[in-house]
Scaffold this active site. Structure first.
Site, PDB file in Angstrom:
ATOM      1  N   ARG A 138       0.821  -1.210   0.000  1.00  0.00           N
ATOM      2  CA  ARG A 138       0.000   0.000   0.000  1.00  0.00           C
ATOM      3  C   ARG A 138       0.860   1.267   0.000  1.00  0.00           C
ATOM      4  O   ARG A 138       0.429   2.343  -0.408  1.00  0.00           O
ATOM      5  CB  ARG A 138      -0.928  -0.011   1.220  1.00  0.00           C
ATOM      6  N   TYR A 186     -13.793  20.648 -11.325  1.00  0.00           N
ATOM      7  CA  TYR A 186     -14.245  19.338 -11.827  1.00  0.00           C
ATOM      8  C   TYR A 186     -15.361  18.826 -10.903  1.00  0.00           C
ATOM      9  O   TYR A 186     -15.191  18.786  -9.686  1.00  0.00           O
ATOM     10  CB  TYR A 186     -13.031  18.410 -11.827  1.00  0.00           C
ATOM     11  N   ASP A 208      -5.191  21.708  -9.727  1.00  0.00           N
ATOM     12  CA  ASP A 208      -5.442  20.587 -10.627  1.00  0.00           C
ATOM     13  C   ASP A 208      -4.886  20.971 -11.998  1.00  0.00           C
ATOM     14  O   ASP A 208      -5.396  21.864 -12.668  1.00  0.00           O
ATOM     15  CB  ASP A 208      -6.958  20.315 -10.692  1.00  0.00           C
ATOM     16  N   LYS A 257      -5.608  10.626 -17.496  1.00  0.00           N
ATOM     17  CA  LYS A 257      -5.801  11.365 -18.747  1.00  0.00           C
ATOM     18  C   LYS A 257      -4.531  11.299 -19.612  1.00  0.00           C
ATOM     19  O   LYS A 257      -4.195  10.246 -20.081  1.00  0.00           O
ATOM     20  CB  LYS A 257      -6.213  12.805 -18.430  1.00  0.00           C
TER      21      LYS A 257
HETATM   22  C1  LIG Z   1     -10.838  13.337 -14.784  1.00  0.00           C
HETATM   23  C2  LIG Z   1     -10.439  14.479 -13.956  1.00  0.00           C
HETATM   24  C3  LIG Z   1     -10.154  14.329 -12.593  1.00  0.00           C
HETATM   25  C4  LIG Z   1     -10.356  13.030 -11.870  1.00  0.00           C
HETATM   26  O1  LIG Z   1      -9.469  12.052 -12.261  1.00  0.00           O
HETATM   27  P1  LIG Z   1      -9.830  10.490 -12.162  1.00  0.00           P
HETATM   28  O2  LIG Z   1      -8.533   9.863 -12.474  1.00  0.00           O
HETATM   29  O3  LIG Z   1     -10.916  10.239 -13.165  1.00  0.00           O
HETATM   30  O4  LIG Z   1     -10.285  10.248 -10.769  1.00  0.00           O
HETATM   31  C5  LIG Z   1      -9.734  15.429 -11.903  1.00  0.00           C
HETATM   32  N1  LIG Z   1      -9.611  16.620 -12.492  1.00  0.00           N
HETATM   33  C6  LIG Z   1      -9.877  16.813 -13.785  1.00  0.00           C
HETATM   34  C7  LIG Z   1      -9.709  18.166 -14.368  1.00  0.00           C
HETATM   35  C8  LIG Z   1     -10.310  15.751 -14.563  1.00  0.00           C
HETATM   36  O5  LIG Z   1     -10.614  15.957 -15.846  1.00  0.00           O
END
Ligand SMILES: *Cc1c(COP(=O)(O)O)cnc(C)c1O
Length: 405
Positions: A74, A127, A199, A224
């Site tokens: 973990r 988000y 983010d 992403k």
């Molecule tokens: C998709 C996304 C997230 C979340 O990521 P996951 O890996 O799907 O949990 C956070 N911020 C933005 C801007 C996103 O597009």
């Protein structure tokens, strides 16, 4: 010395700052075991929950926090440490912690810095699942949340309370791509001793460097562009030395660790990140410019377009744009939009983005926002421009727009 320990030390070695290189060169070699001969080009996938230790001394040594090597699955495996080390180098941060998803990285960050009775500032264009985390879990734990207008910059100062602990940014904003004045917000936060998190999923560390802009925590949904092939869930949180312990503890306590297979896919994705991103950038910009002059379009929401409201700030702070943007239709009802989208061939309907394929989704900013109300002429569609031939993508959208009538 056990093989596990040797690997841990090798990974630690790879964290030693190396002569600065262009991002493309760094992406090719980061996270590799640089001190060993005859190693595989790609660090192997270590699947493990349990690591075995020869002596109790070794065991106790490995268990010292902050964890620097294998202890328990973990906490990380050599595969995860390799991914973390590569991300930290790319972000220019102290350390990166890999998590089960982008949202896990984000929720751990809130838990690291805010406790009962505290106050946090969160951008209104955040988000949507982050907003749900704040309104449900964080609020239930007694943290007060104020959503702020992404366009307010240094004016954020007037929203600060004595117990404000964190300013949470996302730039550009989800769905409508408002670009924030990050340096102005960071200056206010630093003067008041408030932590900042951002983010950075849209730009990736290639096109925006939060840590260099004074932000304490840089967040990636590595699901992403980092993983890049729509086949893994992965998050990465990178911090300054000062913020590291708090975030490391929160991710440990929450237990949402990244799996080794996913860490490996993240590391593999990094190798081609720059070529993919530059291709996404060029194609998306071409599609955005083309959309801008179509009669069915009211407005294209893309930070690299000079007509876009946040363009000057984007130009000042960012080194590029990615494949995700939105456009607002000039009117048209639900039925027309469904006819357009359902008939698309290359732009598929689906969540997420940052993979090699093109995607489309409707955006409804009115549904959740409380401060930055969006007034537009018609429905908004968000597109991710993939790696398909750009002329085919334009042709697909062109026939889609024709179906609106
Ligand atoms: C998709 C996304 C997230 C979340 O990521 P996951 O890996 O799907 O949990 C956070 N911020 C933005 C801007 C996103 O597009």
């Amino acid at each position: 010395m056990g093989a596990t320990r040797r690997l841990a030390e090798a990974v630690a070695l790879s964290r030693v700052p190396r002569p600065s290189k262009a991002a493309g060169s760094l992406l090719v070699s980061a996270g590799r075991l640089h001190d060993q001969s005859a190693v595989a080009v790609n660090p192997p996938v270590h699947r493990a929950s349990t690591f075995l230790f020869n002596t109790l001394d070794d065991f106790e040594e490995a268990g010292r926090t902050p964890f620097d090597g294998p202890f328990y699955g973990r906490v990380g495996t050599p595969t995860i440490f390799a991914f973390e080390s590569a991300m930290a180098e790319l972000e220019g941060g102290h350390r990166t912690i890999a998590t089960a998803s982008g949202l896990a990285a984000i929720s751990a960050t809130f838990m690291a810095f805010a406790t009962q009775g505290d106050h946090v500032l969160v951008v209104d264009t955040v988000y949507e699942p982050v907003r749900r985390f704040c309104d449900r879990l964080l609020a239930r734990l007694g943290v007060e949340i104020t959503y702020y207008d992404p366009r307010m910059g240094g004016d954020i100062e007037r929203l600060i309370q004595p117990r404000t602990k964190l300013i949470y940014m996302e730039s550009p904003g989800s769905g409508t791509f408002e670009v924030q004045d990050v340096p102005a917000i960071v200056a206010v936060a630093k003067a008041k001793g408030i932590k900042t998190a951002l983010d950075n999923t849209w730009a990736t560390p290639l096109f925006f460097k939060p840590i260099a802009h004074g932000v304490d925590v840089s967040l990636q949904s590595a699901t992403k562009y980092i993983a890049g092939h729509s086949d893994a869930m992965l998050g990465a949180v990178t911090t300054t030395a000062e913020g590291y312990e708090a975030v490391r503890r929160a991710t440990q306590d929450l237990g949402a660790c990244a799996g080794s297979e996913e860490g490996n896919l993240g590391l593999r994705g990094l190798r081609t990140l720059e070529v993919r991103l530059r291709h996404h950038e060029a194609s998306a910009f071409e599609v955005a410019q083309w959309l801008q002059v179509q009669p069915q379009i009211a407005r294209v929401l893309h930070p690299a377009l000079p007509s876009f409201a946040g363009h000057e700030t984007w130009k000042r702070d960012f080194e590029g744009s990615s494949g995700l943007f939105a456009f607002e239709l000039a009117g048209f009802d639900r039925e027309a939009v469904h006819a357009m989208v359902d008939g698309l061939d290359l732009f598929k309907i689906g969540f997420s983005w940052g993979g090699y394929e093109s995607l489309v989704l409707p955006v409804d900013p009115e549904k959740t926002r409380t401060v930055a109300k969006h007034t537009g002429a018609g429905p908004i569609l968000r597109v991710h421009v993939g790696l398909e031939a750009v002329d085919d993508l334009k042709a697909d959208l062109s026939s889609g727009l024709a179906r609106l009538r």
